[in-house]
Motif scaffolding. Sequence first.
Motif, mmCIF file in Angstrom:
data_model
loop_
_atom_site.group_PDB
_atom_site.id
_atom_site.type_symbol
_atom_site.label_atom_id
_atom_site.label_comp_id
_atom_site.label_asym_id
_atom_site.label_seq_id
_atom_site.Cartn_x
_atom_site.Cartn_y
_atom_site.Cartn_z
ATOM 1 N N ILE A 16 28.560 23.520 -40.008
ATOM 2 C CA ILE A 16 27.523 22.520 -39.753
ATOM 3 C C ILE A 16 28.252 21.208 -39.506
ATOM 4 O O ILE A 16 29.027 20.757 -40.349
ATOM 5 C CB ILE A 16 26.574 22.369 -40.955
ATOM 6 C CG1 ILE A 16 25.984 23.701 -41.325
ATOM 7 C CG2 ILE A 16 25.558 21.280 -40.709
ATOM 8 C CD1 ILE A 16 24.531 23.864 -41.258
ATOM 9 N N GLU A 17 28.012 20.622 -38.368
ATOM 10 C CA GLU A 17 28.655 19.363 -38.049
ATOM 11 C C GLU A 17 27.789 18.199 -38.509
ATOM 12 O O GLU A 17 26.655 18.372 -38.923
ATOM 13 C CB GLU A 17 28.903 19.288 -36.540
ATOM 14 C CG GLU A 17 29.888 20.345 -36.069
ATOM 15 C CD GLU A 17 30.177 20.268 -34.587
ATOM 16 O OE1 GLU A 17 29.808 19.269 -33.946
ATOM 17 O OE2 GLU A 17 30.777 21.216 -34.074
ATOM 18 N N ILE A 23 29.149 16.889 -46.738
ATOM 19 C CA ILE A 23 28.736 17.302 -48.076
ATOM 20 C C ILE A 23 29.263 18.696 -48.399
ATOM 21 O O ILE A 23 29.616 18.979 -49.530
ATOM 22 C CB ILE A 23 27.196 17.277 -48.207
ATOM 23 C CG1 ILE A 23 26.694 15.844 -48.083
ATOM 24 C CG2 ILE A 23 26.737 17.885 -49.523
ATOM 25 C CD1 ILE A 23 25.189 15.725 -48.031
ATOM 26 N N GLY A 24 29.325 19.560 -47.383
ATOM 27 C CA GLY A 24 29.615 20.975 -47.570
ATOM 28 C C GLY A 24 31.073 21.283 -47.812
ATOM 29 O O GLY A 24 31.816 20.414 -48.206
ATOM 30 N N PRO A 25 31.431 22.547 -47.592
ATOM 31 C CA PRO A 25 30.774 23.465 -46.676
ATOM 32 C C PRO A 25 29.511 24.108 -47.265
ATOM 33 O O PRO A 25 29.445 24.400 -48.448
ATOM 34 C CB PRO A 25 31.820 24.543 -46.413
ATOM 35 C CG PRO A 25 32.651 24.563 -47.661
ATOM 36 C CD PRO A 25 32.642 23.141 -48.179
ATOM 37 N N LEU A 26 28.542 24.304 -46.379
ATOM 38 C CA LEU A 26 27.342 25.035 -46.730
ATOM 39 C C LEU A 26 27.680 26.517 -46.638
ATOM 40 O O LEU A 26 28.325 26.954 -45.685
ATOM 41 C CB LEU A 26 26.206 24.679 -45.771
ATOM 42 C CG LEU A 26 24.835 25.271 -46.104
ATOM 43 C CD1 LEU A 26 24.328 24.742 -47.450
ATOM 44 C CD2 LEU A 26 23.836 24.930 -45.013
ATOM 45 N N LEU A 27 27.249 27.268 -47.631
ATOM 46 C CA LEU A 27 27.513 28.707 -47.678
ATOM 47 C C LEU A 27 26.220 29.463 -47.460
ATOM 48 O O LEU A 27 25.149 29.001 -47.844
ATOM 49 C CB LEU A 27 28.112 29.082 -49.038
ATOM 50 C CG LEU A 27 29.367 28.316 -49.448
ATOM 51 C CD1 LEU A 27 29.734 28.644 -50.889
ATOM 52 C CD2 LEU A 27 30.505 28.626 -48.507
ATOM 53 N N GLN A 64 18.480 20.421 -45.169
ATOM 54 C CA GLN A 64 19.285 21.250 -44.269
ATOM 55 C C GLN A 64 18.856 22.714 -44.328
ATOM 56 O O GLN A 64 18.701 23.363 -43.302
ATOM 57 C CB GLN A 64 20.768 21.133 -44.618
ATOM 58 C CG GLN A 64 21.660 21.910 -43.679
ATOM 59 C CD GLN A 64 21.604 21.373 -42.267
ATOM 60 O OE1 GLN A 64 21.968 20.239 -42.019
ATOM 61 N NE2 GLN A 64 21.164 22.190 -41.319
ATOM 62 N N VAL A 65 18.653 23.232 -45.529
ATOM 63 C CA VAL A 65 18.254 24.639 -45.664
ATOM 64 C C VAL A 65 16.857 24.853 -45.084
ATOM 65 O O VAL A 65 16.616 25.830 -44.368
ATOM 66 C CB VAL A 65 18.354 25.091 -47.137
ATOM 67 C CG1 VAL A 65 17.708 26.457 -47.342
ATOM 68 C CG2 VAL A 65 19.816 25.106 -47.577
#
Length: 142
Positions: A16-17, A23-27, A64-65
């Motif tokens: 996710i850019e 904040i991430g990485p988003l998993l 985001q989710v």
Amino acid sequence: MTDQDIPPDGWKPIRIEGFMGQIGPLLRSTRIEDRNTYGLQTNEGHKNHIGLVHGGVLTSLLDQVIALVAWNSADRQPTVTVQMDTRFLGAARAGDFLETRATIRHGTRSLIFVDADITSANGPVASASAIMKISSQTGQTA
């Protein structure tokens, strides 16, 4: 590579850019039954001045989710947040793994209504309800 860079078993990083990339990485869960489940391994950079995960991190994660689940529900058409109501239910500490699940409550031709929850090993952290608008163009304003 540090231990923080290695996702836990059953999770894979998604790219996710922009802001969420900071904040991430988003998993994303790799379990089929958890298709709309995402995670974030928090660290010292996520905490506020009293040592808890900052509310801005939590609301950004929820948004985001919710956006990802709405985007998939809208056949990968862009979606934008029209309204999001957030409820903080508990505290998360730096180092907690946050699991976020989103569910489509209702959809129309132009709007998607989504609910989401964040939990940690210690229980509920936050929840949100959102209205997402399906946009015909990337970058379109409401």
